[in-house]
Scaffold this motif. Structure first.
Motif, PDB file in Angstrom:
ATOM      1  N   ASP A  39       0.857  -1.195   0.000  1.00 24.16           N
ATOM      2  CA  ASP A  39       0.000   0.000   0.000  1.00 24.16           C
ATOM      3  C   ASP A  39       0.894   1.247   0.000  1.00 24.16           C
ATOM      4  O   ASP A  39       1.249   1.755   1.063  1.00 24.16           O
ATOM      5  CB  ASP A  39      -0.916  -0.003   1.233  1.00 24.16           C
ATOM      6  CG  ASP A  39      -1.782   1.254   1.305  1.00 24.16           C
ATOM      7  OD1 ASP A  39      -2.089   1.815   0.238  1.00 24.16           O
ATOM      8  OD2 ASP A  39      -2.134   1.672   2.426  1.00 24.16           O
ATOM      9  N   PRO A  40       1.277   1.741  -1.198  1.00 23.64           N
ATOM     10  CA  PRO A  40       2.185   2.888  -1.267  1.00 23.64           C
ATOM     11  C   PRO A  40       1.421   4.192  -1.567  1.00 23.64           C
ATOM     12  O   PRO A  40       0.291   4.184  -2.046  1.00 23.64           O
ATOM     13  CB  PRO A  40       3.081   2.528  -2.449  1.00 23.64           C
ATOM     14  CG  PRO A  40       2.171   1.755  -3.357  1.00 23.64           C
ATOM     15  CD  PRO A  40       1.081   1.126  -2.516  1.00 23.64           C
ATOM     16  N   ARG A  41       2.072   5.292  -1.288  1.00 19.48           N
ATOM     17  CA  ARG A  41       1.582   6.619  -1.682  1.00 19.48           C
ATOM     18  C   ARG A  41       2.797   7.489  -1.993  1.00 19.48           C
ATOM     19  O   ARG A  41       3.728   7.570  -1.178  1.00 19.48           O
ATOM     20  CB  ARG A  41       0.725   7.251  -0.602  1.00 19.48           C
ATOM     21  CG  ARG A  41       0.131   8.611  -1.018  1.00 19.48           C
ATOM     22  CD  ARG A  41      -0.788   9.163   0.055  1.00 19.48           C
ATOM     23  NE  ARG A  41      -2.022   8.427   0.134  1.00 19.48           N
ATOM     24  CZ  ARG A  41      -3.112   8.680  -0.602  1.00 19.48           C
ATOM     25  NH1 ARG A  41      -3.080   9.663  -1.496  1.00 19.48           N
ATOM     26  NH2 ARG A  41      -4.206   7.993  -0.449  1.00 19.48           N
ATOM     27  N   PHE A  42       2.774   8.141  -3.156  1.00 16.87           N
ATOM     28  CA  PHE A  42       3.887   8.979  -3.572  1.00 16.87           C
ATOM     29  C   PHE A  42       3.530  10.440  -3.312  1.00 16.87           C
ATOM     30  O   PHE A  42       2.573  10.970  -3.885  1.00 16.87           O
ATOM     31  CB  PHE A  42       4.187   8.757  -5.053  1.00 16.87           C
ATOM     32  CG  PHE A  42       5.355   9.553  -5.565  1.00 16.87           C
ATOM     33  CD1 PHE A  42       6.509   9.686  -4.807  1.00 16.87           C
ATOM     34  CD2 PHE A  42       5.305  10.163  -6.813  1.00 16.87           C
ATOM     35  CE1 PHE A  42       7.591  10.421  -5.272  1.00 16.87           C
ATOM     36  CE2 PHE A  42       6.385  10.894  -7.285  1.00 16.87           C
ATOM     37  CZ  PHE A  42       7.529  11.020  -6.517  1.00 16.87           C
ATOM     38  N   ASP A  43       4.285  11.082  -2.444  1.00 13.66           N
ATOM     39  CA  ASP A  43       4.097  12.500  -2.131  1.00 13.66           C
ATOM     40  C   ASP A  43       4.944  13.303  -3.107  1.00 13.66           C
ATOM     41  O   ASP A  43       6.171  13.398  -2.947  1.00 13.66           O
ATOM     42  CB  ASP A  43       4.501  12.780  -0.677  1.00 13.66           C
ATOM     43  CG  ASP A  43       4.177  14.200  -0.247  1.00 13.66           C
ATOM     44  OD1 ASP A  43       4.059  15.081  -1.130  1.00 13.66           O
ATOM     45  OD2 ASP A  43       4.043  14.439   0.968  1.00 13.66           O
ATOM     46  N   ARG A  44       4.312  13.898  -4.101  1.00 13.04           N
ATOM     47  CA  ARG A  44       5.056  14.625  -5.130  1.00 13.04           C
ATOM     48  C   ARG A  44       5.674  15.913  -4.605  1.00 13.04           C
ATOM     49  O   ARG A  44       6.662  16.397  -5.161  1.00 13.04           O
ATOM     50  CB  ARG A  44       4.140  14.905  -6.321  1.00 13.04           C
ATOM     51  CG  ARG A  44       3.832  13.655  -7.110  1.00 13.04           C
ATOM     52  CD  ARG A  44       2.703  13.810  -8.107  1.00 13.04           C
ATOM     53  NE  ARG A  44       2.557  12.562  -8.838  1.00 13.04           N
ATOM     54  CZ  ARG A  44       1.933  11.489  -8.362  1.00 13.04           C
ATOM     55  NH1 ARG A  44       1.377  11.530  -7.157  1.00 13.04           N
ATOM     56  NH2 ARG A  44       1.861  10.385  -9.080  1.00 13.04           N
ATOM     57  N   SER A  45       5.114  16.474  -3.548  1.00 14.92           N
ATOM     58  CA  SER A  45       5.662  17.724  -3.014  1.00 14.92           C
ATOM     59  C   SER A  45       6.999  17.507  -2.305  1.00 14.92           C
ATOM     60  O   SER A  45       7.866  18.384  -2.312  1.00 14.92           O
ATOM     61  CB  SER A  45       4.661  18.371  -2.044  1.00 14.92           C
ATOM     62  OG  SER A  45       4.448  17.541  -0.909  1.00 14.92           O
ATOM     63  N   THR A  46       7.179  16.341  -1.694  1.00 17.92           N
ATOM     64  CA  THR A  46       8.429  16.050  -0.978  1.00 17.92           C
ATOM     65  C   THR A  46       9.308  15.037  -1.707  1.00 17.92           C
ATOM     66  O   THR A  46      10.475  14.864  -1.343  1.00 17.92           O
ATOM     67  CB  THR A  46       8.120  15.497   0.429  1.00 17.92           C
ATOM     68  OG1 THR A  46       7.398  14.263   0.302  1.00 17.92           O
ATOM     69  CG2 THR A  46       7.281  16.495   1.222  1.00 17.92           C
ATOM     70  N   ALA A  52      11.539   9.274  -7.060  1.00 21.91           N
ATOM     71  CA  ALA A  52      11.441   9.560  -5.627  1.00 21.91           C
ATOM     72  C   ALA A  52      12.818   9.807  -5.029  1.00 21.91           C
ATOM     73  O   ALA A  52      13.791   9.135  -5.374  1.00 21.91           O
ATOM     74  CB  ALA A  52      10.749   8.396  -4.902  1.00 21.91           C
ATOM     75  N   ARG A  53      12.883  10.782  -4.121  1.00 18.04           N
ATOM     76  CA  ARG A  53      14.154  11.080  -3.460  1.00 18.04           C
ATOM     77  C   ARG A  53      14.375  10.201  -2.224  1.00 18.04           C
ATOM     78  O   ARG A  53      15.496  10.109  -1.725  1.00 18.04           O
ATOM     79  CB  ARG A  53      14.187  12.560  -3.064  1.00 18.04           C
ATOM     80  CG  ARG A  53      14.276  13.499  -4.261  1.00 18.04           C
ATOM     81  CD  ARG A  53      14.629  14.908  -3.811  1.00 18.04           C
ATOM     82  NE  ARG A  53      13.543  15.549  -3.074  1.00 18.04           N
ATOM     83  CZ  ARG A  53      12.580  16.273  -3.661  1.00 18.04           C
ATOM     84  NH1 ARG A  53      12.575  16.407  -4.983  1.00 18.04           N
ATOM     85  NH2 ARG A  53      11.635  16.833  -2.939  1.00 18.04           N
ATOM     86  N   VAL A  93       8.795  11.819  -1.662  1.00 16.99           N
ATOM     87  CA  VAL A  93       8.905  10.633  -0.804  1.00 16.99           C
ATOM     88  C   VAL A  93       7.875   9.599  -1.237  1.00 16.99           C
ATOM     89  O   VAL A  93       6.685   9.902  -1.354  1.00 16.99           O
ATOM     90  CB  VAL A  93       8.688  10.993   0.684  1.00 16.99           C
ATOM     91  CG1 VAL A  93       8.650   9.719   1.534  1.00 16.99           C
ATOM     92  CG2 VAL A  93       9.793  11.922   1.165  1.00 16.99           C
ATOM     93  N   LEU A  94       8.334   8.379  -1.483  1.00 17.41           N
ATOM     94  CA  LEU A  94       7.440   7.237  -1.691  1.00 17.41           C
ATOM     95  C   LEU A  94       7.281   6.557  -0.336  1.00 17.41           C
ATOM     96  O   LEU A  94       8.202   5.933   0.168  1.00 17.41           O
ATOM     97  CB  LEU A  94       8.012   6.261  -2.720  1.00 17.41           C
ATOM     98  CG  LEU A  94       7.158   5.009  -2.967  1.00 17.41           C
ATOM     99  CD1 LEU A  94       5.806   5.362  -3.574  1.00 17.41           C
ATOM    100  CD2 LEU A  94       7.904   4.022  -3.873  1.00 17.41           C
ATOM    101  N   ARG A  95       6.106   6.711   0.243  1.00 17.61           N
ATOM    102  CA  ARG A  95       5.845   6.160   1.573  1.00 17.61           C
ATOM    103  C   ARG A  95       5.042   4.873   1.414  1.00 17.61           C
ATOM    104  O   ARG A  95       3.967   4.878   0.818  1.00 17.61           O
ATOM    105  CB  ARG A  95       5.070   7.159   2.420  1.00 17.61           C
ATOM    106  CG  ARG A  95       4.892   6.724   3.875  1.00 17.61           C
ATOM    107  CD  ARG A  95       4.061   7.747   4.644  1.00 17.61           C
ATOM    108  NE  ARG A  95       4.685   9.054   4.613  1.00 17.61           N
ATOM    109  CZ  ARG A  95       5.654   9.438   5.432  1.00 17.61           C
ATOM    110  NH1 ARG A  95       6.122   8.593   6.348  1.00 17.61           N
ATOM    111  NH2 ARG A  95       6.167  10.652   5.360  1.00 17.61           N
TER     112      ARG A  95
END
Length: 379
Positions: A331-338, A373-374, A340-342
């Motif tokens: 269950d991933p979510r990619f935060d484009r603002s940071t 992702a960083r 970060v692939l969480r």
């Protein structure tokens, strides 16, 4: 006598049919032509589904901008009813477009009534596109005589978009680009070879059946031959008999499972090599829930529309394919603002081998690399 397959061979046929074994396909066009259709979905918890489906096959070389070029500039692909299709298959889909809306289904009845009541509105939309197109939906006035009404929650203020979508389903207009998230429309005859010779019903059904079976690798006969509208193509049964007679569709029995199956002859001949990869929740390998459970022993359900407290595995759950087994759910979510692939959760299947954990981590790392992702944060 039908060919007898063990469960592992049947699973491998399904994986090979979906171009998910090694080696990877080499181009977007090759992939879409083989699969016949790539489903679209705008959910971007990670990335749009069409991009995830193509990344799962092509790997790090896949670029969404290349897909846009093939759609809007080269025009070797086209968008239709939430699918990306190859223009080479247009003759098959064009026949279903011509028939729409012809069944007795309740929605088709409503569509026919709407078109009859709004003939002048239809002429206005087509006239504007002919003179001025391409146009966005909001560039067209709502000149409907009778509003769209199905009793649904989203009936209000949808007349222009509904008229365009009906004409799209009929193959009269098509999406030719996007202005941000807005769809841009034009006459289909300007963009696609709509006037090529028509297919006879039996040939239409044969081409549809063969494409579907090739992409699935192995399937139950009843799952084959439906158009994108969800109805069987005319002459479907005779065309299926032709494919069996010609050795393209091979009757099979899968050990431990009841009933008949068909395998595509090409899938039987293609080599299988193991890969580990994350799949979109809308991926065709897991789209048919019953088939996924029968072949892979993997019970999969979309949970994004389930209240959070009732979710078993997460919002945007991506199955993990390891060789010929579905071994985990991520269950991933990619935060484009940071950047970060969480990864909110990883659920290994009870029968997953010990080696599966490291394979899952590698698959997540590959996804992060493709997304740019960083950082990756695992649970």
């Amino acid at each position: 006598m039908p060919l007898v397959l063990d469960a592992r061979r049947a699973r491998r046929l399904a994986v090979v049919g979906q171009l998910l074994s090694a080696p990877r396909p080499t181009s977007i066009l090759e992939t879409v032509r083989w699969l016949g259709a790539v489903q679209m979905d705008p959910t971007r918890a990670v990335e749009r589904t069409e991009h995830l489906v193509l990344w799962s096959r092509l790997g790090q070389r896949y670029r969404p901008l290349e897909l846009e070029r093939l759609l809007w500039e080269e025009r070797s692909l086209f968008e239709y009813r939430a699918f990306i299709l190859p223009v080479s298959d247009l003759p098959v889909h064009r026949e279903a477009m011509r028939r729409y809306p012809s069944t007795g289904a309740a929605r088709h009845v409503v569509v026919r009534r709407y078109l009859a009541e709004n003939a002048a509105f239809r002429r206005y939309v087509l006239g504007r596109l002919r003179r001025e197109g391409p146009l966005r939906t909001r560039d067209l006035e709502d000149r409907s005589a009778v509003g769209w009404r199905t009793g649904g929650w989203n009936d209000a203020d949808r007349n222009t978009s509904v008229m365009l979508e009906i004409l799209w389903a009929k193959g009269v207009v098509m999406i030719v680009g996007r202005n941000g998230q807005e769809r841009v429309w034009d006459l289909a005859e300007r963009r696609l070879p709509m006037n090529e010779p028509r297919l006879r019903p039996r040939e239409e059904a044969r081409r549809l059946l063969e494409t579907q079976l090739r992409a699935l690798g192995i399937a139950r006969p009843g799952a084959l031959g439906r158009t994108l509208e969800g109805v069987h193509a005319p002459d479907r049964d005779r065309a299926l008999s032709d494919l069996i007679r010609d050795g393209v569709a091979v009757p099979c029995r899968v050990e431990g499972l009841r009933g008949e199956w068909l395998a595509h002859a090409q899938a039987l001949d293609r080599p299988f090599r193991r890969r580990t990869v994350l799949l979109s929740p809308f991926d065709l390998l897991v789209h048919d829930r019953r088939r996924t459970e029968e072949l892979f022993g993997f019970r999969f359900r979309l949970e994004m529309y389930v209240p959070p407290a009732r979710r078993a595995h997460g919002y945007f759950v991506m199955p993990v394919l390891d060789g010929d087994r579905l071994v985990a759910r991520v269950d991933p979510r990619f935060d484009r603002s940071t950047g970060v692939l969480r990864v909110n959760a990883v659920h290994l299947e009870p029968d997953a081998p010990t080696s599966a954990r490291s394979g899952v981590v590698r698959a997540i790392t590959e996804l992060a690399g493709w997304l740019g992702a960083r950082d990756v944060r695992l649970p």
